[in-house]
Write a protein that holds these residues in place. Structure first.
Motif, PDB file in Angstrom:
ATOM      1  N   SER A  10       0.816  -1.208   0.000  1.00 16.55           N
ATOM      2  CA  SER A  10       0.000   0.000   0.000  1.00 16.55           C
ATOM      3  C   SER A  10       0.849   1.258   0.000  1.00 16.55           C
ATOM      4  O   SER A  10       0.380   2.331  -0.367  1.00 16.55           O
ATOM      5  N   VAL A  13       2.049   1.238  -4.143  1.00 18.35           N
ATOM      6  CA  VAL A  13       1.070   1.255  -5.219  1.00 18.35           C
ATOM      7  C   VAL A  13       0.530   2.639  -5.503  1.00 18.35           C
ATOM      8  O   VAL A  13       0.413   3.034  -6.654  1.00 18.35           O
ATOM      9  N   LEU A  17       0.359   4.312  -9.228  1.00 20.34           N
ATOM     10  CA  LEU A  17      -0.857   4.764  -9.888  1.00 20.34           C
ATOM     11  C   LEU A  17      -0.756   6.241 -10.222  1.00 20.34           C
ATOM     12  O   LEU A  17      -1.156   6.679 -11.297  1.00 20.34           O
ATOM     13  N   GLN A 107      -4.837  -7.748  -2.858  1.00 26.40           N
ATOM     14  CA  GLN A 107      -4.405  -7.376  -1.521  1.00 26.40           C
ATOM     15  C   GLN A 107      -4.919  -8.330  -0.456  1.00 26.40           C
ATOM     16  O   GLN A 107      -4.206  -8.657   0.489  1.00 26.40           O
ATOM     17  N   LEU A 313      -2.940  -2.117 -13.153  1.00 27.65           N
ATOM     18  CA  LEU A 313      -2.945  -1.725 -11.748  1.00 27.65           C
ATOM     19  C   LEU A 313      -4.326  -1.185 -11.406  1.00 27.65           C
ATOM     20  O   LEU A 313      -4.848  -0.319 -12.111  1.00 27.65           O
ATOM     21  N   HIS A 315      -7.361  -0.110  -8.196  1.00 28.55           N
ATOM     22  CA  HIS A 315      -7.746   0.187  -6.817  1.00 28.55           C
ATOM     23  C   HIS A 315      -9.266   0.225  -6.776  1.00 28.55           C
ATOM     24  O   HIS A 315      -9.896   1.041  -7.462  1.00 28.55           O
ATOM     25  N   ARG A 328     -11.425  -1.520   0.828  1.00 34.61           N
ATOM     26  CA  ARG A 328     -10.476  -1.025  -0.164  1.00 34.61           C
ATOM     27  C   ARG A 328      -9.571  -2.176  -0.585  1.00 34.61           C
ATOM     28  O   ARG A 328      -9.124  -2.959   0.252  1.00 34.61           O
ATOM     29  N   SER A 329      -9.319  -2.264  -1.880  1.00 32.69           N
ATOM     30  CA  SER A 329      -8.525  -3.394  -2.358  1.00 32.69           C
ATOM     31  C   SER A 329      -7.653  -2.963  -3.535  1.00 32.69           C
ATOM     32  O   SER A 329      -8.148  -2.396  -4.511  1.00 32.69           O
ATOM     33  N   TRP A 330      -6.340  -3.236  -3.413  1.00 34.52           N
ATOM     34  CA  TRP A 330      -5.412  -3.052  -4.520  1.00 34.52           C
ATOM     35  C   TRP A 330      -5.264  -4.377  -5.267  1.00 34.52           C
ATOM     36  O   TRP A 330      -5.379  -5.441  -4.683  1.00 34.52           O
TER      37      TRP A 330
END
Length: 340
Positions: A10, A13, A17, A107, A313, A315, A328-330
């Protein structure tokens, strides 16, 4: 490949981005480069059965891998075409396809590897209006005829290979230039059928609208339809604005899923492409907005024009009916695709 911890990931990333977003903004102000077609095809394989000699700078094992993949696909297509008559497969017969190997890091779910492939071949003995197809894809997306932009793979959503993917094969018929009929079987000899209509309107020199309607049937879904509507505006010679929408409804269960994407596509020399998009998904039967987020994609040739690499990539903020709050997830996707 080592796994990054969520905390460490986190930290890095957001910078990545942001870098992609800044790069897109910078490229948008760049010089004029003609946008390449998203369906650009690689150079066709030679019609003979002998492996081409490797030239200076060629990677012999990659050239051999592609040739032997194509030769196996060509043999299969020629055999199927022979079922319908004695007309020679060459020179009208055309074989194309891809093999794609990819990995997905999420993630909250770790790393997952995947393999997909697809082969399509025209059949001269059926007046070149029929074609055969075979491959391995997500079985639900296959039946409902989901556009590539909104597949689980492109949305960076996890798949279980045994539960979600399936081998498939079938025949298609081009009734008209914009109407296709397909009859196929997926894993376990489960039949499905589709009819697809599509049309593109050039609204102006810079604006176009694409419409696609697919009606489908399967033993699992009964009847259903998938509607695709896509608007494109050429902002610059190499910068495209695209607004894509898809909705799928099925009779069994009365489910309705919809997805929308708004993005900028920047074409660069050498078949390189940079894309930045905002996406939203809905499933009214469970939750009005099931997911939304941002996605940035870089794609370029790795070797010649037929081995392509893609880095994506994303989010996202997903939510389902069992949870009150969004997470929230990457996610990061990396793939290599060999076309033939």
């Amino acid at each position: 490949m080592s796994r990054l911890s969520p905390r460490r990931f986190s930290r890095h990333v957001p910078r990545s981005l942001a870098s992609l977003a800044l790069a897109l903004a910078a490229l948008a102000a760049g010089g004029a480069v003609q946008a390449q077609s998203r369906e650009a095809e690689p150079g066709r394989m030679p019609p003979n059965t002998a492996a081409p000699a490797a030239g200076p700078g060629d990677v012999a094992w990659l050239e051999g891998l592609r040739f032997h993949t194509w030769r196996g696909a060509h043999w299969l297509a020629r055999s199927i075409d022979g079922w319908f008559g004695d007309k020679p497969f060459e020179p009208q017969g055309r074989v194309s396809g891809y093999v794609r190997v990819g990995t997905l890091w999420e993630q909250h779910a770790g790393t997952k590897f995947n393999l997909r492939f697809r082969l399509s071949a025209d059949l001269p003995n059926l007046e070149n209006r029929a074609y055969a197809f075979v491959g391995q894809e997500n079985k639900q997306e296959l039946v409902t005829d989901q556009p590539d932009l909104f597949t689980r793979e492109q949305l960076l959503l996890r798949e279980a290979r045994r539960e979600d993917q399936s081998f498939f094969a079938g025949l298609g018929w081009r009734a008209r230039s914009n109407v296709d009929f397909r009859l196929g079987f997926r894993g376990g000899l489960k039949p499905y059928a589709q009819v697809r209509y599509q049309s593109r309107w050039q609204l102006s020199q810079r604006d176009s609208l694409h419409f696609r309607e697919s009606l489908f049937w399967s033993s699992r879904h009964s009847l259903g339809s998938t509607t695709v509507l896509e608007y494109e505006r050429q902002l610059r010679p190499a910068l495209l604005l695209r607004w894509s929408n898809v909705g799928t409804i099925t009779r069994r269960g009365g489910s309705f899923d919809w997805q929308s994407s708004l993005g900028l596509i920047r074409a660069l020399p050498g078949l390189r492409t940079l894309t930045a998009e905002a996406l939203v998904q809905g499933r009214p039967s469970e939750v009005a907005i099931s997911n939304y987020g941002l996605r940035a994609t870089w794609e370029q040739p790795i070797y010649k024009d037929w081995l392509l690499g893609k880095l994506t990539l994303g989010h996202f903020w997903p939510k389902d009916k069992d949870h009150l709050a969004r997470k929230r997830s990457w996610a990061v996707g990396l793939s290599a695709e060999m076309r033939f």
